[in-house]
Design a protein around this motif. Structure first.
Motif, mmCIF file in Angstrom:
data_model
loop_
_atom_site.group_PDB
_atom_site.id
_atom_site.type_symbol
_atom_site.label_atom_id
_atom_site.label_comp_id
_atom_site.label_asym_id
_atom_site.label_seq_id
_atom_site.Cartn_x
_atom_site.Cartn_y
_atom_site.Cartn_z
ATOM 1 N N THR A 88 2.967 -7.199 -6.999
ATOM 2 C CA THR A 88 3.806 -6.409 -6.092
ATOM 3 C C THR A 88 5.083 -7.150 -5.740
ATOM 4 O OG1 THR A 88 1.748 -5.525 -5.153
ATOM 5 C CG2 THR A 88 3.784 -5.058 -3.974
ATOM 6 N N SER A 154 4.528 -0.819 -10.793
ATOM 7 C CA SER A 154 4.945 -0.755 -9.388
ATOM 8 C C SER A 154 6.439 -0.510 -9.247
ATOM 9 C CB SER A 154 4.574 -2.055 -8.671
ATOM 10 O OG SER A 154 3.175 -2.253 -8.662
ATOM 11 N N ARG A 207 2.180 -0.540 -1.223
ATOM 12 C CA ARG A 207 2.015 -0.780 -2.657
ATOM 13 C C ARG A 207 1.012 -1.888 -2.928
ATOM 14 N NH1 ARG A 207 2.454 2.212 -7.206
ATOM 15 N NH2 ARG A 207 1.435 0.815 -8.645
#
Length: 528
Positions: A88, A154, A207
């Motif tokens: 992330t 992502s 996320r």
């Protein structure tokens, strides 16, 4: 789980009502598509009734759960968590400049805008497991392919939502800063970033929560994490050990979700009476994040240079998929693609039917009692904590190979996803109409149908279409465990080194996901 920032509606938007004529037309079209899709994959209630006993027997064979090697499972669990965080963070680093290029009000040129949006769309449309299997083939088994897969996928979400937040900023501060004669970068740093930081933090934390769920199943393709141990137990038919690992996964995900809730409340709450306390909390979160990233490099034994050297071997594998070979599989490829769409359609329909009642009972302002509320919330959390691929493995073991297992897995997973969105939407409705119905003696059911559902309808429609979009993406990779769809052909072509065939399948997957995304987005824009 909540809908990403860009998919939320403002208060005036929530007050809108979907156009009845279009809503009825879409409902009829959805019903017809569901029936045709169920027929095409032989998904009938009788099949589920016949397989219910097999599912019960499988669950009995899983009990009681056990952990044969707690030390190793603990190491893999930590590995999974660090993979999610590092993936992330890497995605966020890339997404920030990409977002400025992809926002209409900050992009330096229309051509740059088009390229940036194309990159974001590609990353969002390609499933993370697909990236993982290609990186494993290019870089070998290990955590690096998993981290890169999480990061690339992502970017599709983070960059899009970051760009949307930039486009929603107030132009006043920019004009004020620009009047002082500073350049483009100072203007962005001083006038835009302060406005978008709260939104970016919320999206980033959200996320991490998503990537933790994703990283659990990356081990199925050799991309590191606790999923490898789970696959090993399932492959050896050691079901009690598999259930023990699932329990560990459940604990990790629940703990991470609770932590993310706390972090969001601390960082995104209204300004504290003591600004120093607010700054201290943000500084503490930043320190925790930096420490976790450093720990990830150390624990996972990742050479920082490998974050750059992966490009050449990966490009070699990716370029071997060009030109794509559509003729090798013939109509089997398109039949599998149609099966993928059918799985997504049927599972979404079942998920919507099951999720709305559960979501309503899980809304604090509507639930008939605290006991019902906590039972509904607990059920949602338990279902959400188990990734769909793991559910697919269970249904394949119980019902056999094929799309029925994949449909059941996605349908169950949809309950955890959509019911949470429904509950959140119901809790945000205006209490005035509910109080008005109650004041004239209306009971729970009358209040529900007269005041709750009419106000919640725009959010229900939007969230259901969003679920359909997500389920189509997920259904493209269920074939890795034999749960139907085009994923099986993809992983077989890569396993047998037929990369030109894999290239054709990747293009088909991209077209399916992108087309469904555009269709659902168009419908949302007309109905919500």
């Amino acid at each position: 789980m909540t809908v990403p920032v860009a998919d939320r509606r403002t208060a005036p938007d929530r007050a809108k009502r979907p156009r009845p004529d279009l809503l009825h037309l879409v409902a009829v079209a959805a019903l017809i598509a569901t029936l045709l899709s169920a027929w095409s994959i032989d998904f009938f209630p009788s099949e589920l009734v016949d397989g219910f006993d097999d599912i019960v027997r499988l669950l009995e064979r899983m009990l009681p759960p056990r952990l044969d090697d707690p030390g190793r499972i603990g190491v893999l669990a930590v590995e999974t968590l660090l993979m999610a965080v590092l993936g992330t963070v890497l995605a966020a680093i890339v997404s920030v400049p990409l977002a400025f290029m992809a926002a209409r009000n900050t992009t330096p040129h229309p051509a740059v805008y088009a390229v940036a949006r194309a990159i974001i769309t590609f990353c969002r449309a390609m499933p993370d497991l697909l990236f993982a299997v290609l990186f494993v083939r290019a870089l070998g088994i290990g955590v690096l392919p998993g981290i890169l897969a999480l990061a690339l996928h992502s970017i599709g979400m983070l960059a899009k939502l970051f760009a949307d937040a930039i486009e929603q900023t107030d132009p006043g501060p920019r004009e004020a800063v620009r009047s002082t004669g500073v350049g483009y970068f100072r203007e962005m740093l001083n006038a835009v970033i302060p406005q978008v930081i709260p939104s970016w933090i919320g999206t980033f934390v959200y996320r991490i929560d998503i990537n933790l769920r994703m990283s659990v199943v990356l081990g199925f393709v050799g991309a590191g994490g606790i999923g490898f141990a789970l696959q090993d137990a399932l492959r050896g038919l050691i079901y009690p050990r598999a259930l023990g690992i699932v329990c560990v996964i459940l604990v990790i995900i629940v703990a991470m979700e609770l932590l993310s809730i706390v972090i969001r409340r601390m960082l995104l709450a209204p300004a504290q009476s003591d600004p120093r306390r607010d700054r201290a909390m943000r500084f503490g979160f930043s320190g925790l994040l930096v420490g976790t990233v450093i720990a990830a490099f150390v624990v996972l034994r990742i050479n920082p240079l490998s974050l750059f050297t992966w490009i050449i071997p990966s490009a070699e594998v990716f370029t071997r998929m060009i030109p794509p070979n559509f003729s090798a599989l013939g109509w089997d490829l398109f039949d599998a693609a149609a099966q993928t769409v059918a799985i997504g359609v049927v599972s979404t329909a079942i998920g919507v039917v099951l999720s709305i009642p559960v979501g309503i009972l899980a809304a604090r302002n509507v639930s008939p009692s605290s006991t019902v509320y906590w039972l509904a919330r607990g059920w949602i959390l338990a279902v959400r904590a188990v990734p769909e691929l793991i559910l697919a493995v269970v249904f394949v073991a119980a019902l056999g190979l094929g799309p029925i297992a994949g449909t059941c897995a996605l349908a169950i997973g949809s309950v955890g996803f959509l019911a949470k969105l429904v509950a959140d939407a119901v809790e945000e409705i205006d209490p005035g109409p509910m109080e008005a119905v109650r004041s004239v003696g209306g009971g729970w059911w009358k209040t529900l149908f007269s005041a709750v559902i009419p106000q919640s309808m725009p959010a229900l429609v939007g969230s259901s279409l969003y679920l359909f979009d997500v389920n189509i993406r997920t259904s493209t990779v269920l074939g890795i465990v034999g749960a139907g769809g085009v994923g099986f052909l993809l992983f077989e072509s890569i396993r047998t080194l037929n990369f030109d065939v894999a290239g054709a399948i990747v293009i088909i997957i991209f077209v399916i996901v992108y087309s469904i995304e555009r269709l659902s987005g168009w419908i949302r824009s007309r109905l919500v």
